[in-house]
Scaffold this motif. Sequence first.
Motif, PDB file in Angstrom:
ATOM      1  N   PHE A  48       0.843  -1.204   0.000  1.00 48.72           N
ATOM      2  CA  PHE A  48       0.000   0.000   0.000  1.00 48.72           C
ATOM      3  C   PHE A  48       0.876   1.251   0.000  1.00 48.72           C
ATOM      4  CE2 PHE A  48      -2.760   3.293   1.591  1.00 48.72           C
ATOM      5  CZ  PHE A  48      -4.015   2.972   1.094  1.00 48.72           C
ATOM      6  N   THR A  49       1.877   1.304   0.876  1.00 50.46           N
ATOM      7  CA  THR A  49       2.735   2.487   0.966  1.00 50.46           C
ATOM      8  C   THR A  49       3.639   2.634  -0.259  1.00 50.46           C
ATOM      9  OG1 THR A  49       4.105   1.117   2.432  1.00 50.46           O
ATOM     10  CG2 THR A  49       2.769   2.822   3.457  1.00 50.46           C
ATOM     11  N   ALA A  50       4.010   1.520  -0.900  1.00 52.63           N
ATOM     12  CA  ALA A  50       4.841   1.612  -2.107  1.00 52.63           C
ATOM     13  C   ALA A  50       4.094   2.298  -3.241  1.00 52.63           C
ATOM     14  CB  ALA A  50       5.280   0.221  -2.551  1.00 52.63           C
ATOM     15  N   MET A  51       2.779   2.211  -3.186  1.00 48.91           N
ATOM     16  CA  MET A  51       1.970   2.872  -4.215  1.00 48.91           C
ATOM     17  C   MET A  51       1.807   4.364  -3.939  1.00 48.91           C
ATOM     18  SD  MET A  51      -0.911  -0.017  -5.180  1.00 48.91           S
ATOM     19  CE  MET A  51      -1.480  -0.308  -3.511  1.00 48.91           C
ATOM     20  N   ILE A  52       2.336   4.813  -2.775  1.00 52.17           N
ATOM     21  CA  ILE A  52       2.346   6.243  -2.460  1.00 52.17           C
ATOM     22  C   ILE A  52       3.675   6.855  -2.858  1.00 52.17           C
ATOM     23  CG2 ILE A  52       2.299   7.926  -0.568  1.00 52.17           C
ATOM     24  CD1 ILE A  52       0.371   6.126   0.877  1.00 52.17           C
TER      25      ILE A  52
ATOM     26  N   LYS B  84      -8.198  11.055  12.717  1.00 54.34           N
ATOM     27  CA  LYS B  84      -7.871  10.934  14.143  1.00 54.34           C
ATOM     28  C   LYS B  84      -6.392  10.634  14.330  1.00 54.34           C
ATOM     29  CE  LYS B  84      -9.137   8.456  18.366  1.00 54.34           C
ATOM     30  NZ  LYS B  84      -9.991   7.384  18.959  1.00 54.34           N
ATOM     31  N   ILE B  85      -5.866   9.765  13.478  1.00 62.66           N
ATOM     32  CA  ILE B  85      -4.437   9.416  13.559  1.00 62.66           C
ATOM     33  C   ILE B  85      -3.578  10.629  13.231  1.00 62.66           C
ATOM     34  CG2 ILE B  85      -2.604   8.056  12.480  1.00 62.66           C
ATOM     35  CD1 ILE B  85      -4.771   5.879  12.027  1.00 62.66           C
ATOM     36  N   SER B  86      -3.916  11.325  12.123  1.00 59.98           N
ATOM     37  CA  SER B  86      -3.094  12.447  11.665  1.00 59.98           C
ATOM     38  C   SER B  86      -3.148  13.631  12.627  1.00 59.98           C
ATOM     39  CB  SER B  86      -3.527  12.883  10.261  1.00 59.98           C
ATOM     40  OG  SER B  86      -4.875  13.303  10.265  1.00 59.98           O
ATOM     41  N   SER B  87      -4.179  13.704  13.458  1.00 61.17           N
ATOM     42  CA  SER B  87      -4.282  14.807  14.409  1.00 61.17           C
ATOM     43  C   SER B  87      -3.218  14.721  15.496  1.00 61.17           C
ATOM     44  CB  SER B  87      -5.676  14.821  15.063  1.00 61.17           C
ATOM     45  OG  SER B  87      -5.854  13.688  15.903  1.00 61.17           O
ATOM     46  N   ASN B  88      -2.535  13.584  15.575  1.00 56.32           N
ATOM     47  CA  ASN B  88      -1.501  13.409  16.584  1.00 56.32           C
ATOM     48  C   ASN B  88      -0.118  13.865  16.104  1.00 56.32           C
ATOM     49  OD1 ASN B  88      -2.681  11.671  18.999  1.00 56.32           O
ATOM     50  ND2 ASN B  88      -3.565  10.851  17.099  1.00 56.32           N
TER      51      ASN B  88
ATOM     52  N   PRO C 221       4.739   8.642   6.266  1.00 56.87           N
ATOM     53  CA  PRO C 221       5.207   8.274   7.602  1.00 56.87           C
ATOM     54  C   PRO C 221       4.070   7.916   8.555  1.00 56.87           C
ATOM     55  CG  PRO C 221       6.292  10.277   6.836  1.00 56.87           C
ATOM     56  CD  PRO C 221       5.171  10.005   5.894  1.00 56.87           C
ATOM     57  N   LEU C 222       2.924   8.570   8.399  1.00 58.59           N
ATOM     58  CA  LEU C 222       1.780   8.266   9.259  1.00 58.59           C
ATOM     59  C   LEU C 222       1.258   6.862   8.999  1.00 58.59           C
ATOM     60  CD1 LEU C 222      -0.168  11.657   9.049  1.00 58.59           C
ATOM     61  CD2 LEU C 222       1.070  10.756  11.029  1.00 58.59           C
ATOM     62  N   LEU C 223       1.210   6.466   7.738  1.00 53.16           N
ATOM     63  CA  LEU C 223       0.738   5.125   7.412  1.00 53.16           C
ATOM     64  C   LEU C 223       1.729   4.061   7.888  1.00 53.16           C
ATOM     65  CD1 LEU C 223      -0.778   5.640   3.844  1.00 53.16           C
ATOM     66  CD2 LEU C 223      -1.951   5.558   6.049  1.00 53.16           C
TER      67      LEU C 223
ATOM     68  N   ASP D  75       1.138   1.060  10.820  1.00 59.06           N
ATOM     69  CA  ASP D  75       1.482  -0.368  10.784  1.00 59.06           C
ATOM     70  C   ASP D  75       1.891  -0.845  12.172  1.00 59.06           C
ATOM     71  OD1 ASP D  75       1.046  -0.248   8.069  1.00 59.06           O
ATOM     72  OD2 ASP D  75       3.174  -0.300   7.509  1.00 59.06           O
ATOM     73  N   SER D  76       2.749  -0.072  12.837  1.00 61.12           N
ATOM     74  CA  SER D  76       3.216  -0.434  14.178  1.00 61.12           C
ATOM     75  C   SER D  76       2.080  -0.379  15.184  1.00 61.12           C
ATOM     76  CB  SER D  76       4.349   0.507  14.615  1.00 61.12           C
ATOM     77  OG  SER D  76       5.469   0.381  13.763  1.00 61.12           O
TER      78      SER D  76
END
Length: 438
Positions: free
Chosen positions: A85-89, A146-150, A180-182, A186-187
């Motif tokens: 998924f991230t490689a396609m970004i 919600k994730i990106s707000s951090n 980096p957020l994606l 993963d972690s």
Amino acid sequence: MIKEDIESRVRLQIEAIRRGSVELIKEDELFEKLSYSVSNNIPLKIKAGFDPTSPDIHLGHTVLLNKLKTFQNFGHIVYFIIGDFTAMIGDPTGKSETRKPLSKEEVLRNYKDYKNQAFKILIPEQTRILFNSWWLSNLKLDEFIKISSNYTVRRMLEKDDFEKRFRDNRPIAMHEFIYPLLQGFDSLFLEADIEIGGNDQKFNLIVGRELMKSFGLIPQVIMTMPLLEGLDGKNKMSKSLGNCIGLSDEPNEMYGKIMSISDAMMFKYYELLSCIPNKEFSELKIELDKGLNPIIAKKRLALEITEIYHGKINAEKAGKYFEEKFQKRVNPEDIEMIKLGQDFCVKYTEISKEGLILQILPLINAVGAAESNSEAKRLIKQGAVKIDLIGKINKDESLEHDGREIKIYEGSVCLPDKTDEFVFKVGKKLTYRIKLNF
């Protein structure tokens, strides 16, 4: 299990785990995680992400794999994340511009090579291969917000690549902030105990660590590994630079390339690519300091690495081929001949019953093996200049091309009487066939 026994086992793991690493964030947290693991006999989750951007895999890619194998040797489980998924970004890490995104078909095609090569190192039973598209493609927009707000834009600009481009007024696309957020998610999703990556990935690894904190999880420990220099000893190993040792290289080629690395670089290759125990590695360095010929240590390294990817039989054949082709000197018939006459600038003086005095410095300059007298003198002083006697030495004796080697440490050398031809070597790569034409 008594406390002292637990600490001893944990220290043993940390010593092996730290080998070759650049940075560990944080070691006290790692100690706690390992202590819990040992006390309760529960393996840790070791995460590493791989964006299969190319089907061409080289030894530089195996640095992380070898470290993952170290964890597996202590019973831990490796989560081998295929970043489809991230490689396609596209991640610009280490680059001054956005990396070209890949199609899903390209990612899956490249993944097959990664998987086949990875299991030549990793233990399949202790490896979980996962695609991050399995969870990222199902991530809802409100969840991602919600994730990106951090994470703030200011924190994102702390990443070297972004900071430089922002300062130079070069564009940074929004999707590059998302990468980096994606990777951090993963972690978060896997609740990883430890994540390993190249030191160029440190920023992305920290994002994962901090996201885990934000969501109330015990943060992952981060371990960064160095980027492996290629055959030139300067630049990161790369196919585009022509300095790589590919896992698909033929056994003879792989063995020979490893033998061509510098003595200084050999230590780093041992540290990052070899399975030699730390104690043996330390003893080997002591032996080298005491005068052990570096070629002995390098042959051991070349044999081990070639065996990993081509098997023991092929590795031993490659070692034998190298000795016959290179250590016993190349066939002089394959080397272009340089003829020297009496009026040549290299001066010969006949000495009755002893032979000929060959002046080395003029010969080095004459064949173009050094750019200056000072460089030529340095090569001589280092013992980098050698002569292999070939052809007839006197009326009754004939030596093969590997029959006699003279290593030069002085400005001149005495050759046997009736010498009419020899192989002249300067350093590892320059070889000349000299014919005395008088």
